[in-house]
Motif scaffolding. Structure first.
Motif, PDB file in Angstrom:
ATOM      1  N   SER A 296       5.988  28.602 -65.462  1.00  0.00           N
ATOM      2  CA  SER A 296       4.657  28.752 -64.868  1.00  0.00           C
ATOM      3  C   SER A 296       4.707  28.852 -63.348  1.00  0.00           C
ATOM      4  O   SER A 296       3.720  29.194 -62.718  1.00  0.00           O
ATOM      5  N   THR A 297       5.866  28.562 -62.725  1.00  0.00           N
ATOM      6  CA  THR A 297       5.981  28.724 -61.276  1.00  0.00           C
ATOM      7  C   THR A 297       6.627  30.061 -60.917  1.00  0.00           C
ATOM      8  O   THR A 297       6.982  30.285 -59.764  1.00  0.00           O
ATOM      9  N   SER A 298       6.813  30.923 -61.894  1.00  0.00           N
ATOM     10  CA  SER A 298       7.452  32.207 -61.602  1.00  0.00           C
ATOM     11  C   SER A 298       6.417  33.181 -61.037  1.00  0.00           C
ATOM     12  O   SER A 298       5.276  33.248 -61.497  1.00  0.00           O
ATOM     13  N   ILE A 299       6.812  33.905 -59.988  1.00  0.00           N
ATOM     14  CA  ILE A 299       5.897  34.811 -59.284  1.00  0.00           C
ATOM     15  C   ILE A 299       5.598  36.025 -60.165  1.00  0.00           C
ATOM     16  O   ILE A 299       6.513  36.655 -60.696  1.00  0.00           O
ATOM     17  N   ALA A 300       4.308  36.346 -60.299  1.00  0.00           N
ATOM     18  CA  ALA A 300       3.909  37.390 -61.243  1.00  0.00           C
ATOM     19  C   ALA A 300       4.014  38.798 -60.666  1.00  0.00           C
ATOM     20  O   ALA A 300       4.166  39.761 -61.410  1.00  0.00           O
ATOM     21  N   SER A 301       3.971  38.932 -59.329  1.00  0.00           N
ATOM     22  CA  SER A 301       3.964  40.285 -58.754  1.00  0.00           C
ATOM     23  C   SER A 301       5.349  40.926 -58.868  1.00  0.00           C
ATOM     24  O   SER A 301       6.362  40.234 -58.902  1.00  0.00           O
ATOM     25  N   PRO A 302       5.393  42.277 -58.911  1.00  0.00           N
ATOM     26  CA  PRO A 302       6.682  42.964 -59.051  1.00  0.00           C
ATOM     27  C   PRO A 302       7.575  42.696 -57.843  1.00  0.00           C
ATOM     28  O   PRO A 302       7.079  42.534 -56.729  1.00  0.00           O
ATOM     29  N   LEU A 303       8.883  42.677 -58.057  1.00  0.00           N
ATOM     30  CA  LEU A 303       9.839  42.403 -56.984  1.00  0.00           C
ATOM     31  C   LEU A 303      10.580  43.691 -56.631  1.00  0.00           C
ATOM     32  O   LEU A 303      10.719  44.576 -57.464  1.00  0.00           O
ATOM     33  N   PRO A 304      11.058  43.777 -55.385  1.00  0.00           N
ATOM     34  CA  PRO A 304      11.717  45.018 -54.953  1.00  0.00           C
ATOM     35  C   PRO A 304      13.115  45.179 -55.563  1.00  0.00           C
ATOM     36  O   PRO A 304      13.677  44.220 -56.097  1.00  0.00           O
ATOM     37  N   THR A 305      13.677  46.381 -55.454  1.00  0.00           N
ATOM     38  CA  THR A 305      15.083  46.558 -55.791  1.00  0.00           C
ATOM     39  C   THR A 305      15.905  46.016 -54.629  1.00  0.00           C
ATOM     40  O   THR A 305      15.415  45.894 -53.502  1.00  0.00           O
ATOM     41  N   LEU A 306      17.139  45.663 -54.900  1.00  0.00           N
ATOM     42  CA  LEU A 306      17.973  45.049 -53.867  1.00  0.00           C
ATOM     43  C   LEU A 306      19.164  45.926 -53.495  1.00  0.00           C
ATOM     44  O   LEU A 306      19.565  45.979 -52.331  1.00  0.00           O
ATOM     45  N   VAL A 307      19.748  46.578 -54.474  1.00  0.00           N
ATOM     46  CA  VAL A 307      20.952  47.357 -54.197  1.00  0.00           C
ATOM     47  C   VAL A 307      20.599  48.613 -53.404  1.00  0.00           C
ATOM     48  O   VAL A 307      21.265  48.945 -52.418  1.00  0.00           O
ATOM     49  N   GLN A 308      19.508  49.255 -53.824  1.00  0.00           N
ATOM     50  CA  GLN A 308      19.046  50.422 -53.080  1.00  0.00           C
ATOM     51  C   GLN A 308      18.571  49.967 -51.707  1.00  0.00           C
ATOM     52  O   GLN A 308      17.801  49.020 -51.597  1.00  0.00           O
ATOM     53  N   GLY A 309      19.037  50.595 -50.659  1.00  0.00           N
ATOM     54  CA  GLY A 309      18.631  50.202 -49.311  1.00  0.00           C
ATOM     55  C   GLY A 309      19.556  49.172 -48.676  1.00  0.00           C
ATOM     56  O   GLY A 309      19.372  48.798 -47.522  1.00  0.00           O
ATOM     57  N   LEU A 310      20.545  48.725 -49.434  1.00  0.00           N
ATOM     58  CA  LEU A 310      21.463  47.698 -48.931  1.00  0.00           C
ATOM     59  C   LEU A 310      22.193  48.155 -47.673  1.00  0.00           C
ATOM     60  O   LEU A 310      22.496  47.352 -46.791  1.00  0.00           O
ATOM     61  N   ASP A 311      22.476  49.456 -47.583  1.00  0.00           N
ATOM     62  CA  ASP A 311      23.245  49.971 -46.452  1.00  0.00           C
ATOM     63  C   ASP A 311      22.367  50.587 -45.369  1.00  0.00           C
ATOM     64  O   ASP A 311      22.836  51.371 -44.558  1.00  0.00           O
ATOM     65  N   ASP A 312      21.084  50.209 -45.353  1.00  0.00           N
ATOM     66  CA  ASP A 312      20.180  50.786 -44.362  1.00  0.00           C
ATOM     67  C   ASP A 312      20.399  50.246 -42.952  1.00  0.00           C
ATOM     68  O   ASP A 312      19.802  50.743 -41.992  1.00  0.00           O
ATOM     69  N   GLY A 313      21.232  49.200 -42.822  1.00  0.00           N
ATOM     70  CA  GLY A 313      21.596  48.722 -41.489  1.00  0.00           C
ATOM     71  C   GLY A 313      20.550  47.808 -40.860  1.00  0.00           C
ATOM     72  O   GLY A 313      19.539  47.473 -41.473  1.00  0.00           O
ATOM     73  N   VAL A 314      20.841  47.388 -39.634  1.00  0.00           N
ATOM     74  CA  VAL A 314      20.016  46.369 -38.975  1.00  0.00           C
ATOM     75  C   VAL A 314      19.418  46.864 -37.660  1.00  0.00           C
ATOM     76  O   VAL A 314      18.883  46.077 -36.882  1.00  0.00           O
ATOM     77  N   ARG A 315      19.520  48.179 -37.417  1.00  0.00           N
ATOM     78  CA  ARG A 315      18.996  48.722 -36.156  1.00  0.00           C
ATOM     79  C   ARG A 315      17.523  48.340 -35.974  1.00  0.00           C
ATOM     80  O   ARG A 315      16.722  48.520 -36.887  1.00  0.00           O
ATOM     81  N   GLY A 316      17.211  47.766 -34.818  1.00  0.00           N
ATOM     82  CA  GLY A 316      15.831  47.405 -34.519  1.00  0.00           C
ATOM     83  C   GLY A 316      15.389  46.049 -35.046  1.00  0.00           C
ATOM     84  O   GLY A 316      14.320  45.577 -34.704  1.00  0.00           O
ATOM     85  N   LEU A 317      16.213  45.421 -35.866  1.00  0.00           N
ATOM     86  CA  LEU A 317      15.816  44.106 -36.402  1.00  0.00           C
ATOM     87  C   LEU A 317      15.950  43.036 -35.322  1.00  0.00           C
ATOM     88  O   LEU A 317      16.854  43.084 -34.487  1.00  0.00           O
ATOM     89  N   ARG A 318      15.052  42.064 -35.386  1.00  0.00           N
ATOM     90  CA  ARG A 318      15.082  40.936 -34.443  1.00  0.00           C
ATOM     91  C   ARG A 318      15.688  39.718 -35.141  1.00  0.00           C
ATOM     92  O   ARG A 318      15.162  39.260 -36.157  1.00  0.00           O
ATOM     93  N   VAL A 319      16.801  39.229 -34.599  1.00  0.00           N
ATOM     94  CA  VAL A 319      17.536  38.122 -35.216  1.00  0.00           C
ATOM     95  C   VAL A 319      17.446  36.898 -34.315  1.00  0.00           C
ATOM     96  O   VAL A 319      17.725  37.000 -33.116  1.00  0.00           O
ATOM     97  N   GLY A 320      17.054  35.754 -34.860  1.00  0.00           N
ATOM     98  CA  GLY A 320      16.960  34.521 -34.078  1.00  0.00           C
ATOM     99  C   GLY A 320      18.000  33.500 -34.514  1.00  0.00           C
ATOM    100  O   GLY A 320      18.099  33.196 -35.690  1.00  0.00           O
ATOM    101  N   ILE A 321      18.779  33.014 -33.559  1.00  0.00           N
ATOM    102  CA  ILE A 321      19.749  31.943 -33.874  1.00  0.00           C
ATOM    103  C   ILE A 321      19.008  30.604 -33.782  1.00  0.00           C
ATOM    104  O   ILE A 321      18.476  30.256 -32.728  1.00  0.00           O
TER     105      ILE A 321
END
Lengths: 477, 103
Positions: free
Chosen positions: A235-260
């Motif tokens: 009953s705690t499982s999210i009902a909305s559809p989830l994205p694919t993960l493998v597709q887009g894996l190699d899209d890279g990180v250009r423009g992403l903001r990373v916080g340490i």
């Protein structure tokens, strides 16, 4: 035996390799090293052979067995497997055979995966070294004098030792990511609610989440993508559809903001080489086109203390079911209360008792507000501070664990020191977010692997996989 | 702000063991009194924070009741479940005396 899950499945589906041969190769590796590593509570050799033969039968008949065709899969021994012993590494469940399969077990079998064994854990997933097992400790395949981390140490060790290319763990406060870091493999805790917990034996229900182990980021993404998604049985499982993960894996990180995250990187007791690995991971991401800055998430420094009130409180309630009546161990007593108390004293190990005691105390009259209630309010602060950080950053970066794998036995007498090895992973569970540990270098003295952690907000799972993939591609530099 | 409770005592541990239905030995009570006091002192860090305006979070998802249609579906049978029981008789779990003394 270094084939990726991806390659094995492609070969088996195309009929180039038989699932039976793949299983036999992995069983041979297990026969060779399992006595030293002790990753498994149970090797399911015959079940695995039958399942592999069924996969080969499908291929021969022209049916596609699925995206994990013939891939051996190790299951943490707190995942229910119908008719196959499921112990949680506890005497109280020794010999118990569940009457049903966990949803993830069913889904992965339907996708062609071959369950090869049940892996060792800290009893009821309570621990950080896989030394709190009623059936003996697991050792780190990279150095047998060291722990594999925990609580999913058997799963991490199984993947690191080549016993299986894929494994499942559960992560309540870091129990996938910390052993992944200590064994040099990839381990990921998905967003709370994305993977069904049906058939996962409960430890702390508002924190527990099943997730993948693999030798590489793409295999981990494939495993998660195959098993996640809504389940009416949870009953705690999210009902909305989830994205694919493998597709887009190699899209890279250009423009992403990373916080340490400062509080998780400058944490007390951190190994300087672990901190250096986080800095080089940050540079690798900058080189790949991301922008990196430091960020303070102040309340995460209280995460450990809040967690060690909330998780034991939930555990004390969840573990009330082990009463010697319906399943598992019974230790006799003249009346039912004595029978319950004798059963639980004999059936649970020291760490489980300690946490039941801590949780019962934190919930008891007169202390509830100061401990459990206060910890829940701190949980709100952590959620708010993360939300503020994610206004400015797409993902966050930190160590997975403050140290490399420690020597076996070095923390067993000091529970608090053991708890501190989860300090960097706990805040993600309290917030219900996702995070992944990726191997990034080794320490110069012992040549043991170091893991860095990429943290994302709720449902940022695909994004953190992409960042993890970028780190994997650039870690040679 | 909530004030930190006093240090855990041996009689606290004995009381909690009774609540948790754990028949701890004397040695375990001694060990837990010491260890739990250390852990709780560390946890007192959170007790000292000012959270007077902060609502509690019990769960990461905004949960509401999840309902389903009231339809009978197959489930595991009684006889199969009872094979896992430590003791069973006539289709029921068998347990020691439940009346007479407080547990």
């Amino acid at each position: 035996m270094n084939s990726s899950a991806f390659d094995i499945a492609a070969d088996v589906r195309a009929g180039r390799v038989s699932a039976r041969d793949v299983v036999e190769q992995h069983l041979a590796t297990i026969a060779d090293r399992e006595a030293d590593v002790h990753a498994f509570n149970l090797v399911m050799a015959d079940v695995a052979r039958r399942q592999a033969d069924a996969v080969d039968g499908d291929v021969a008949a022209g049916h596609d067995p699925g995206p994990l065709a013939g891939v051996p899969l190790a299951l943490k021994d707190n995942l229910c497997t119908r008719g196959v012993d499921t112990t949680c590494s506890s005497r109280i469940l020794q010999g118990w055979k569940p009457p049903y399969d966990a949803t993830v077990v069913t889904r992965l079998r339907d996708a062609g995966a071959v369950a090869i064994g049940k892996t060792n854990l800290d009893e009821f997933a309570m621990g950080s070294s896989t030394e709190n097992s009623a059936f003996g400790a697991t050792r780190n395949p990279r150095d047998l004098s060291r722990v594999p981390g925990g609580s999913s140490g058997g799963s991490a060790a199984a993947v690191a030792a080549g016993f299986a290319p894929l494994a499942l763990g559960s992560d309540t406060g870091g129990s996938i990511r910390q052993p992944a870091a200590l064994c040099g493999v990839v381990g990921m805790k998905p967003t709370y609610g994305t993977v069904s917990r049906y058939g996962l034996i409960a430890f702390a229900s508002s924190l527990d989440q099943i997730g993948p182990f693999a030798t590489n980021v793409r295999d981990a993404a494939l495993l998660l993508e195959t098993m996640w998604g809504h389940d009416p049985l949870d009953s705690t499982s999210i009902a909305s559809p989830l994205p694919t993960l493998v597709q887009g894996l190699d899209d890279g990180v250009r423009g992403l903001r990373v916080g340490i995250v400062e509080e998780l990187t400058d944490v007390e007791g951190i190994d300087p080489e672990v901190r250096a690995a986080v800095s080089s991971a940050a540079r690798a991401l900058e080189d790949a086109g991301a922008s990196v800055d430091r960020v303070s998430v102040p309340s995460t420094m209280y995460g450990l203390d809040a967690y060690y009130l909330i998780a034991p409180a939930e555990a004390s309630s969840n573990l009330a079911r082990y009463d010697g009546v319906r399943y598992g161990l019974r230790e006799e007593g003249t009346d039912i209360g004595t029978m319950n108390a004798n059963t639980r004293d004999r059936g649970f190990g020291a760490e489980v008792k300690r946490r039941i005691m801590l949780g019962t105390y934190a919930l008891s009259a007169g202390y509830y507000d100061a401990y459990y209630g206060q910890a829940q309010r701190v949980r709100t602060l952590i959620v708010r501070d993360f939300a503020a950080a994610y206004e400015r950053f797409d993902v966050l970066l930190s160590p997975t664990s403050p140290t490399i794998a420690f020597e076996a036995g070095s923390k067993t007498a000091d529970p608090l020191a053991m708890y501190l090895s989860d300090v960097c992973t706990i805040p993600t569970n309290l917030a219900g977010h996702c995070a992944i540990s990726v191997p990034f270098g080794s320490d110069s003295v012992h040549n043991m692997p170091i893991g860095v952690q990429i943290l994302g907000r709720e449902l940022a799972d695909a994004l953190i996989f992409r960042v993890a993939r970028a780190l994997e591609v650039n870690r040679g530099a | 702000m909530t004030s930190s409770p006093a240090r855990l005592t041996r009689s606290d541990v004995e009381h909690v063991a009774k609540l948790a239905r754990l028949a701890l030995s004397d040695a375990e009570i001694t060990e837990f009194t010491e260890q739990l006091a250390v852990i709780l002192e560390h946890a007192a860090l959170v007790s000292a924070l000012d959270t007077s305006d902060i609502p509690p979070t019990s769960h990461p998802l905004p949960l509401v009741n999840v309902l389903r249609a009231d339809v009978v579906k197959p489930s595991v049978g009684r006889d199969e479940l009872l094979t896992s029981a430590p003791d069973a008789e006539s289709g029921r779990f068998r347990v020691p005396r439940i009346l007479g003394e407080a547990p």
